[in-house]
Design a protein around this motif. Structure first.
Motif, mmCIF file in Angstrom:
data_model
loop_
_atom_site.group_PDB
_atom_site.id
_atom_site.type_symbol
_atom_site.label_atom_id
_atom_site.label_comp_id
_atom_site.label_asym_id
_atom_site.label_seq_id
_atom_site.Cartn_x
_atom_site.Cartn_y
_atom_site.Cartn_z
ATOM 1 N N THR A 154 0.842 -1.696 0.252
ATOM 2 C CA THR A 154 -0.121 -0.421 0.277
ATOM 3 C C THR A 154 0.991 0.891 0.073
ATOM 4 O O THR A 154 0.795 2.906 -0.386
ATOM 5 N N ARG A 155 2.035 1.519 1.052
ATOM 6 C CA ARG A 155 2.663 2.743 0.461
ATOM 7 C C ARG A 155 3.240 2.684 -0.596
ATOM 8 O O ARG A 155 3.367 3.457 -1.201
ATOM 9 N N LEU A 156 4.311 0.741 -1.523
ATOM 10 C CA LEU A 156 4.524 1.554 -2.078
ATOM 11 C C LEU A 156 3.395 2.147 -3.553
ATOM 12 O O LEU A 156 3.897 2.746 -4.092
ATOM 13 N N ALA A 157 2.019 1.965 -3.650
ATOM 14 C CA ALA A 157 1.123 2.377 -4.969
ATOM 15 C C ALA A 157 1.011 3.702 -3.805
ATOM 16 O O ALA A 157 0.911 4.593 -5.051
ATOM 17 N N ILE A 158 1.224 4.010 -2.537
ATOM 18 C CA ILE A 158 1.544 5.727 -2.229
ATOM 19 C C ILE A 158 2.060 6.442 -3.155
ATOM 20 O O ILE A 158 1.914 7.614 -3.655
ATOM 21 N N VAL A 159 3.434 6.434 -2.338
ATOM 22 C CA VAL A 159 5.001 7.062 -2.867
ATOM 23 C C VAL A 159 4.641 7.204 -4.001
ATOM 24 O O VAL A 159 4.915 7.522 -4.463
ATOM 25 N N ALA A 160 4.445 5.629 -5.299
ATOM 26 C CA ALA A 160 4.276 5.883 -6.758
ATOM 27 C C ALA A 160 3.622 6.842 -7.205
ATOM 28 O O ALA A 160 4.070 7.501 -7.835
ATOM 29 N N LEU A 161 2.153 6.762 -6.193
ATOM 30 C CA LEU A 161 1.660 7.906 -7.171
ATOM 31 C C LEU A 161 1.895 9.497 -6.507
ATOM 32 O O LEU A 161 1.414 10.297 -7.512
ATOM 33 N N LEU A 162 1.974 9.544 -5.452
ATOM 34 C CA LEU A 162 2.716 11.203 -5.438
ATOM 35 C C LEU A 162 3.785 11.144 -5.944
ATOM 36 O O LEU A 162 4.599 12.157 -6.079
ATOM 37 N N ALA A 163 4.698 10.001 -6.878
ATOM 38 C CA ALA A 163 6.184 10.317 -7.422
ATOM 39 C C ALA A 163 6.163 11.497 -8.362
ATOM 40 O O ALA A 163 6.958 11.712 -8.716
ATOM 41 N N ALA A 164 4.321 10.947 -8.932
ATOM 42 C CA ALA A 164 3.577 11.570 -10.436
ATOM 43 C C ALA A 164 3.445 13.118 -10.411
ATOM 44 O O ALA A 164 2.935 13.405 -11.234
ATOM 45 N N THR A 165 3.498 13.514 -9.190
ATOM 46 C CA THR A 165 2.576 14.892 -8.844
ATOM 47 C C THR A 165 3.629 15.776 -7.745
ATOM 48 O O THR A 165 4.344 15.001 -7.268
ATOM 49 N N ASP A 166 3.192 16.831 -7.856
ATOM 50 C CA ASP A 166 4.192 17.666 -7.027
ATOM 51 C C ASP A 166 3.263 17.705 -5.893
ATOM 52 O O ASP A 166 3.184 17.460 -4.650
ATOM 53 N N TRP A 167 1.492 18.050 -5.524
ATOM 54 C CA TRP A 167 0.766 17.796 -4.607
ATOM 55 C C TRP A 167 -0.263 16.862 -5.269
ATOM 56 O O TRP A 167 -0.858 17.026 -6.181
ATOM 57 N N ALA A 168 -0.960 15.702 -4.405
ATOM 58 C CA ALA A 168 -2.296 15.492 -4.314
ATOM 59 C C ALA A 168 -3.072 15.456 -3.169
ATOM 60 O O ALA A 168 -2.586 15.083 -2.663
ATOM 61 N N GLU A 169 -4.407 15.633 -3.876
ATOM 62 C CA GLU A 169 -5.233 15.559 -2.457
ATOM 63 C C GLU A 169 -5.838 14.378 -1.702
ATOM 64 O O GLU A 169 -5.570 13.027 -2.892
ATOM 65 N N PHE A 170 -6.608 14.328 -0.558
ATOM 66 C CA PHE A 170 -6.374 13.190 0.229
ATOM 67 C C PHE A 170 -7.728 12.043 -0.455
ATOM 68 O O PHE A 170 -7.153 10.949 -1.385
ATOM 69 N N ALA A 171 -8.599 12.411 -1.143
ATOM 70 C CA ALA A 171 -9.477 12.221 -1.979
ATOM 71 C C ALA A 171 -8.550 11.200 -3.187
ATOM 72 O O ALA A 171 -9.787 9.984 -3.570
ATOM 73 N N PHE A 172 -8.495 12.024 -3.838
ATOM 74 C CA PHE A 172 -7.461 11.124 -5.274
ATOM 75 C C PHE A 172 -6.718 10.356 -4.256
ATOM 76 O O PHE A 172 -6.900 9.605 -5.321
ATOM 77 N N ILE A 173 -5.548 9.823 -3.552
ATOM 78 C CA ILE A 173 -5.075 9.428 -2.938
ATOM 79 C C ILE A 173 -5.934 7.652 -2.914
ATOM 80 O O ILE A 173 -5.662 7.055 -3.260
ATOM 81 N N ARG A 174 -6.456 8.425 -1.985
ATOM 82 C CA ARG A 174 -7.918 7.138 -1.880
ATOM 83 C C ARG A 174 -8.347 6.490 -2.342
ATOM 84 O O ARG A 174 -8.545 4.971 -3.175
ATOM 85 N N ASP A 175 -8.830 7.110 -3.555
ATOM 86 C CA ASP A 175 -9.617 6.777 -4.561
ATOM 87 C C ASP A 175 -8.982 5.557 -5.154
ATOM 88 O O ASP A 175 -9.017 4.496 -6.225
ATOM 89 N N SER A 176 -7.544 6.581 -5.960
ATOM 90 C CA SER A 176 -6.770 5.380 -6.687
ATOM 91 C C SER A 176 -6.814 4.628 -6.083
ATOM 92 O O SER A 176 -6.270 3.880 -6.892
ATOM 93 N N VAL A 177 -5.937 5.065 -5.263
ATOM 94 C CA VAL A 177 -5.087 2.830 -4.681
ATOM 95 C C VAL A 177 -6.494 2.024 -3.481
ATOM 96 O O VAL A 177 -6.095 1.173 -3.702
ATOM 97 N N ARG A 178 -7.467 2.817 -3.878
ATOM 98 C CA ARG A 178 -8.719 1.748 -2.950
ATOM 99 C C ARG A 178 -8.619 1.923 -1.430
ATOM 100 O O ARG A 178 -8.371 0.436 -1.398
ATOM 101 N N LEU A 179 -8.074 2.753 -0.683
ATOM 102 C CA LEU A 179 -8.140 2.709 0.435
ATOM 103 C C LEU A 179 -9.127 3.554 1.133
ATOM 104 O O LEU A 179 -9.934 3.990 1.286
#
Lengths: 134, 156
Positions: A14-39
């Motif tokens: 789960t942390r790899l998914a979050i970090v990989a998602l954040l690596a492609a962004t400057d800032w990401a909203e909590f809701a975007f991360i939650r929906d993308s990673v499905r947590l």
């Protein structure tokens, strides 16, 4: 290229998914991360807290009207750790691939190394064992 | 030194990393189907008013055009950017060049055609020129987005 270093904090799925998602962004909203990673909200909060304690993530809380809005980004340390972790993963896969190619060359020296060849792969049982890391 | 994880696990982790990047890029580059037609219609609308040669109407239409294009773009891009501010390095110089080249081809092509038609004595040259430009926008816009997506994913 980053120096390979396996990072236990990042590698948890789960942390790899979050970090990989954040690596492609400057800032990401909590809701975007939650929906993308499905947590769930609580699971994501927990994982972000772990990453924040490790110094890998910066959390920003703001308000839009009366609604709170939480965003996250990868810190410089986090980005560097992610790149090093990625380099480790690539190195592991590349090593396994070259081991398979070496074995193919030893088993059937007359044939071109062809990992992509399904027919050849079936004739070399060791391929699967190495590819699967057994 | 032994690898900390098995090759298959490393490969799966790399695939997951690619998937997450794709999620960010898709969120940034997936525009609704009506975005490009609105830009095209705004172009044709402005050009039709230009052909009337009424300076007051042209001024109003120019303001309307800018509002339509900026409003359309803000309505589509702003919520996406607020949710996830994609890393500008993903787009890079090649992405910026692709956007600028697209705008130049559409605007330059429309103007060149309009002036050529005017010189040939064709009626409504601006409308016809911009209608061709609008078709290029409607069909070329989604292609531009696919190109940007490829660049951002490192596939181009």
């Amino acid at each position: 290229m980053a120096t390979p270093h396996f990072d236990d904090v990042i590698h948890a799925p789960t942390r790899l998914a979050i970090v990989a998602l954040l690596a492609a962004t400057d800032w990401a909203e909590f809701a975007f991360i939650r929906d993308s990673v499905r947590l769930s909200d609580s699971a994501l909060s927990k994982q972000l807290a772990i990453l924040e304690i490790a110094g890998y993530v910066n959390i920003r809380k703001s308000f839009v009207g009366k609604r709170p809005r939480t965003s996250a980004r990868l810190s410089r340390v986090g980005r560097s750790a992610f790149e090093r972790h990625l380099a480790t993963l690539q190195e592991i896969v590349a090593s396994a691939r070259s081991a398979v190619e070496r074995m193919e060359a030893e088993v059937a020296p007359g044939l071109k190394p062809s990992i992509s060849s399904g027919r050849y792969r079936r004739r070399v049982p060791a391929y699967q064992a190495i590819a699967e890391g057994r | 030194m032994d690898a900390p994880i098995e090759p298959r696990a490393a490969s799966a982790a790399l695939e997951d990393v690619s998937l997450r990047r794709r999620q960010v890029v898709d969120a940034a580059t997936t525009f609704p189907g009506w975005y490009w037609p609105i830009i095209g219609l705004a172009m044709v609308g402005l050009a039709a008013v230009v052909d009337t040669r009424n300076s007051v109407a042209i001024g109003v239409a120019a303001v309307g055009f800018v509002v339509a294009v900026l409003g359309d773009t803000a309505f589509v891009v702003a919520p996406r950017y607020r949710r996830a501010q994609w890393n500008q390095e993903l787009l890079g110089a090649r992405g910026a060049f692709a956007i600028v080249a697209f705008v130049w081809v559409v605007v330059g092509g429309s103007l060149a055609l309009a002036f050529a038609l005017q010189a040939a004595g064709v009626s409504h040259p601006a409308t016809i020129g911009c209608a061709v430009g609008a078709i290029a926008v409607i069909f070329g816009g989604p292609r531009l987005m696919r190109r940007l997506r490829s660049i951002m994913l490192g596939e181009a």
